[in-house]
Design a protein around this motif. Structure first.
Motif, PDB file in Angstrom:
ATOM      1  N   THR A   1       0.822  -1.221   0.000  1.00  0.00           N
ATOM      2  CA  THR A   1       0.000   0.000   0.000  1.00  0.00           C
ATOM      3  C   THR A   1       0.844   1.255   0.000  1.00  0.00           C
ATOM      4  N   SER A   2       2.087   1.149   0.436  1.00  0.00           N
ATOM      5  CA  SER A   2       2.965   2.320   0.439  1.00  0.00           C
ATOM      6  C   SER A   2       4.400   1.838   0.324  1.00  0.00           C
ATOM      7  N   PRO A   3       5.155   2.259  -0.726  1.00  0.00           N
ATOM      8  CA  PRO A   3       6.520   1.810  -0.883  1.00  0.00           C
ATOM      9  C   PRO A   3       7.486   2.644  -0.053  1.00  0.00           C
ATOM     10  N   PHE A   4       8.764   2.245  -0.174  1.00  0.00           N
ATOM     11  CA  PHE A   4       9.830   2.959   0.517  1.00  0.00           C
ATOM     12  C   PHE A   4      10.158   4.248  -0.248  1.00  0.00           C
ATOM     13  N   GLY A   5      10.499   5.293   0.522  1.00  0.00           N
ATOM     14  CA  GLY A   5      10.939   6.529  -0.098  1.00  0.00           C
ATOM     15  C   GLY A   5      10.063   7.713   0.264  1.00  0.00           C
ATOM     16  N   VAL A   6      10.223   8.784  -0.513  1.00  0.00           N
ATOM     17  CA  VAL A   6       9.471  10.021  -0.251  1.00  0.00           C
ATOM     18  C   VAL A   6       8.024   9.814  -0.678  1.00  0.00           C
ATOM     19  N   ARG A   7       7.111  10.228   0.175  1.00  0.00           N
ATOM     20  CA  ARG A   7       5.678  10.115  -0.101  1.00  0.00           C
ATOM     21  C   ARG A   7       4.933  11.243   0.609  1.00  0.00           C
ATOM     22  N   THR A   8       3.683  11.318   0.315  1.00  0.00           N
ATOM     23  CA  THR A   8       2.824  12.275   1.031  1.00  0.00           C
ATOM     24  C   THR A   8       2.393  11.639   2.337  1.00  0.00           C
TER      25      THR A   8
ATOM     26  N   PRO B   1       0.318  10.376   5.208  1.00  0.00           N
ATOM     27  CA  PRO B   1      -1.128  10.127   5.206  1.00  0.00           C
ATOM     28  C   PRO B   1      -1.879  10.924   6.265  1.00  0.00           C
ATOM     29  N   ILE B   2      -1.173  11.433   7.271  1.00  0.00           N
ATOM     30  CA  ILE B   2      -1.857  12.167   8.340  1.00  0.00           C
ATOM     31  C   ILE B   2      -1.724  13.679   8.150  1.00  0.00           C
ATOM     32  N   LEU B   3      -0.490  14.143   7.862  1.00  0.00           N
ATOM     33  CA  LEU B   3      -0.256  15.573   7.702  1.00  0.00           C
ATOM     34  C   LEU B   3      -0.463  16.023   6.262  1.00  0.00           C
ATOM     35  N   GLY B   4      -0.321  15.146   5.301  1.00  0.00           N
ATOM     36  CA  GLY B   4      -0.516  15.509   3.907  1.00  0.00           C
ATOM     37  C   GLY B   4       0.678  16.194   3.292  1.00  0.00           C
ATOM     38  N   SER B   5       1.808  16.251   3.978  1.00  0.00           N
ATOM     39  CA  SER B   5       3.017  16.863   3.448  1.00  0.00           C
ATOM     40  C   SER B   5       4.014  15.787   3.038  1.00  0.00           C
ATOM     41  N   ALA B   6       5.036  16.209   2.276  1.00  0.00           N
ATOM     42  CA  ALA B   6       6.042  15.240   1.845  1.00  0.00           C
ATOM     43  C   ALA B   6       6.858  14.767   3.031  1.00  0.00           C
ATOM     44  N   ALA B   7       7.133  13.463   3.047  1.00  0.00           N
ATOM     45  CA  ALA B   7       7.887  12.869   4.148  1.00  0.00           C
ATOM     46  C   ALA B   7       8.574  11.604   3.647  1.00  0.00           C
ATOM     47  N   LEU B   8       9.568  11.195   4.401  1.00  0.00           N
ATOM     48  CA  LEU B   8      10.303   9.976   4.042  1.00  0.00           C
ATOM     49  C   LEU B   8       9.655   8.778   4.709  1.00  0.00           C
ATOM     50  N   HIS B   9       9.312   7.798   3.900  1.00  0.00           N
ATOM     51  CA  HIS B   9       8.771   6.544   4.427  1.00  0.00           C
ATOM     52  C   HIS B   9       9.921   5.549   4.502  1.00  0.00           C
ATOM     53  N   SER B  10      10.281   5.134   5.698  1.00  0.00           N
ATOM     54  CA  SER B  10      11.486   4.321   5.912  1.00  0.00           C
ATOM     55  C   SER B  10      11.261   2.828   5.694  1.00  0.00           C
ATOM     56  N   GLY B  11      10.083   2.449   5.248  1.00  0.00           N
ATOM     57  CA  GLY B  11       9.821   1.033   5.041  1.00  0.00           C
ATOM     58  C   GLY B  11       8.776   0.813   3.969  1.00  0.00           C
ATOM     59  N   MET B  12       8.128  -0.360   4.035  1.00  0.00           N
ATOM     60  CA  MET B  12       7.038  -0.705   3.112  1.00  0.00           C
ATOM     61  C   MET B  12       5.842  -1.117   3.933  1.00  0.00           C
ATOM     62  N   ASP B  13       4.651  -0.697   3.447  1.00  0.00           N
ATOM     63  CA  ASP B  13       3.404  -1.077   4.111  1.00  0.00           C
ATOM     64  C   ASP B  13       2.696  -2.126   3.273  1.00  0.00           C
ATOM     65  N   PHE B  14       2.312  -3.239   3.952  1.00  0.00           N
ATOM     66  CA  PHE B  14       1.572  -4.320   3.309  1.00  0.00           C
ATOM     67  C   PHE B  14       0.158  -4.346   3.874  1.00  0.00           C
TER      68      PHE B  14
END
Length: 430
Positions: free
Chosen positions: A306-313, A315-328
């Motif tokens: 549902t969400s890969p690793f890397g920069v993403r929006t 989901p709570i603040l709606g701003s760009a942020a680094l996602h340090s993992g993967m969501d399944f």
């Protein structure tokens, strides 16, 4: 007148001769008749002839005896020469048979030695082949290894025994006391000739069979070694392509070599091939151990990302942020499994991760499992790949039930997709 008349009568008649012998007063007379005179003449002639013959015999007897003796001597000499020639022929044939027997015994001994050597090799190859088949398996690009026929060793042993039995019949053994001349004068073919031919044919056949067995053994060892190296190379290339650390000795070729050429015999070639296979299996086993310690498995197989690793929006603040993992995507209560063996270093609430488990896999690698609804491990617990660490949920900073999965090396987050991609490539080799 009377005298003239008597004379005339006497002249007309032939009276027998009378011999008168007078001695003193005694007078004897003998009448000699013609047949007596003839008889006496014949007797005297016979005696004379007999005397001449006897004298001739006595004179010529020594010559006759000498001639007869010489003739007998010549016959005896010819007979002895014939016997000597036959004995020489028997000696030559016997010597040739002894040489043939020694040669055949040498050949049989060589065959038995080779058969014993192949049996010993087969015993050595058994555990090694089982290990190779369990470690290597059948790579997709590898050609199938030749299957050794199980009855070849038994057939070779029986045929070698048949060679020895055939030649024992062919040789002039202790049970046959007939002179060799009887063998050579028979009208049918010599048993030694036909038996020797059969023994030679069997020798050639079994020698070829043993060569085939030896060739198949070497081919199979070589094929397994090649497959092991191919598997090791595939694992190494996959790990290197993903930027994962690999032992520098793996897949390294020593090209700067040299030296005189010394030909090898079959035993040395076999030993070198077995050593090569053993080294290839050790290399592959070491690589597998290294790869299995890496988190290459999928923590939620069959579930979408549902969400890969890397920069993403965020989901709570709606701003760009680094996602340090993967969501399944995962429902609440699904079992969460560790992706590699290791030791639990953290197990509890950890800020935005919610309920989190961190596992150290060694060599600086660690994995994190966040937003769990339940934790089933404790700190310090040793885990194997696939062990359940808890159940998925939506604890911590989360908008819904899912599994947050991280891979870290020396504390720095790495894209788990690299590991999942490598895991799919090397899965068939592990």
């Amino acid at each position: 007148m009377n005298v003239t008349g008597q004379s005339a009568v006497f002249g007309r008649r032939k009276e027998p001769h009378t011999i008168i012998i007078a001695r003193g007063d005694q007078i004897r007379h003998f009448t000699v008749r013609p047949w007596i005179a003839a008889f006496l003449g014949s007797a005297l002639a016979a005696m004379a002839i007999g005397y001449l013959l006897a004298t001739s015999y006595l004179v010529l007897r020594d010559d006759l005896i000498g001639a007869t003796t010489a003739r007998q001597a010549r016959m005896q000499q010819a007979y002895e020469d014939r016997i000597s020639a036959l004995r020489a022929q028997v000696d030559r044939i016997t010597s040739r048979q002894l040489l043939d027997q020694q040669l055949m015994e040498t050949k049989v001994s060589e065959l038995l030695e080779r058969q014993t050597q192949l049996s010993q090799r087969h015993g050595r190859l058994g555990p090694l082949i089982e290990r190779a088949e369990s470690e290597v398996g059948t790579p997709p690009a590898a050609a199938p290894a030749p299957v050794e026929k199980p009855d070849q060793h038994a057939d070779a042993t029986g045929s070698i025994g048949q060679i020895a039995q055939t030649y024992s019949v062919a040789s002039l053994g202790a049970g046959d006391t007939r002179p060799f001349s009887l063998w050579s004068t028979r009208s049918d073919p010599l048993p030694s000739e036909s038996s020797a031919d059969r023994a030679d044919k069997l020798f050639v056949s079994i020698n070829q069979s043993l060569k085939n067995i030896e060739s198949e053994q070497l081919t199979r060892v070589t094929t397994l070694a090649d497959n092991a190296y191919k598997s090791a190379d595939a694992i190494t290339q996959a790990l290197e392509a993903a930027g994962l650390p690999v032992d520098s000795d793996f897949g390294k070729s020593d090209s700067d070599v040299g030296g005189p050429l010394i030909p090898l015999d079959s035993s040395m070639i076999f030993d070198s091939k077995v050593k090569e296979l053993d080294e290839a299996l050790d290399t592959l086993d070491q690589l597998k151990k290294e790869a299995r310690r890496l988190p290459l498995a999928n923590p939620a197989p069959g579930h979408s990302v549902t969400s890969p690793f890397g920069v993403r929006t965020d989901p709570i603040l709606g701003s760009a942020a680094l996602h340090s993992g993967m969501d399944f995507r995962a429902p609440i209560g699904m079992q969460a499994k560790v992706t590699a063996p290791g030791v639990v270093t953290k197990a509890g609430w950890n800020g935005g991760y919610g309920r989190m488990v961190e596992v150290d896999h060694g060599n600086g690698f660690a994995t994190r499992y966040g937003h769990l609804s339940e934790i089933d491990v404790t700190v310090g617990q040793k885990l194997n790949a696939g062990d359940v660490i808890g159940k998925t949920g939506s604890s911590g900073r989360s908008t819904g039930p899912h599994l947050h999965y991280e891979v870290r090396h020396n504390g720095e987050a790495i894209d788990p997709l690299r590991f999942l991609t490598v895991g799919k490539k090397v899965e068939q080799y592990l």
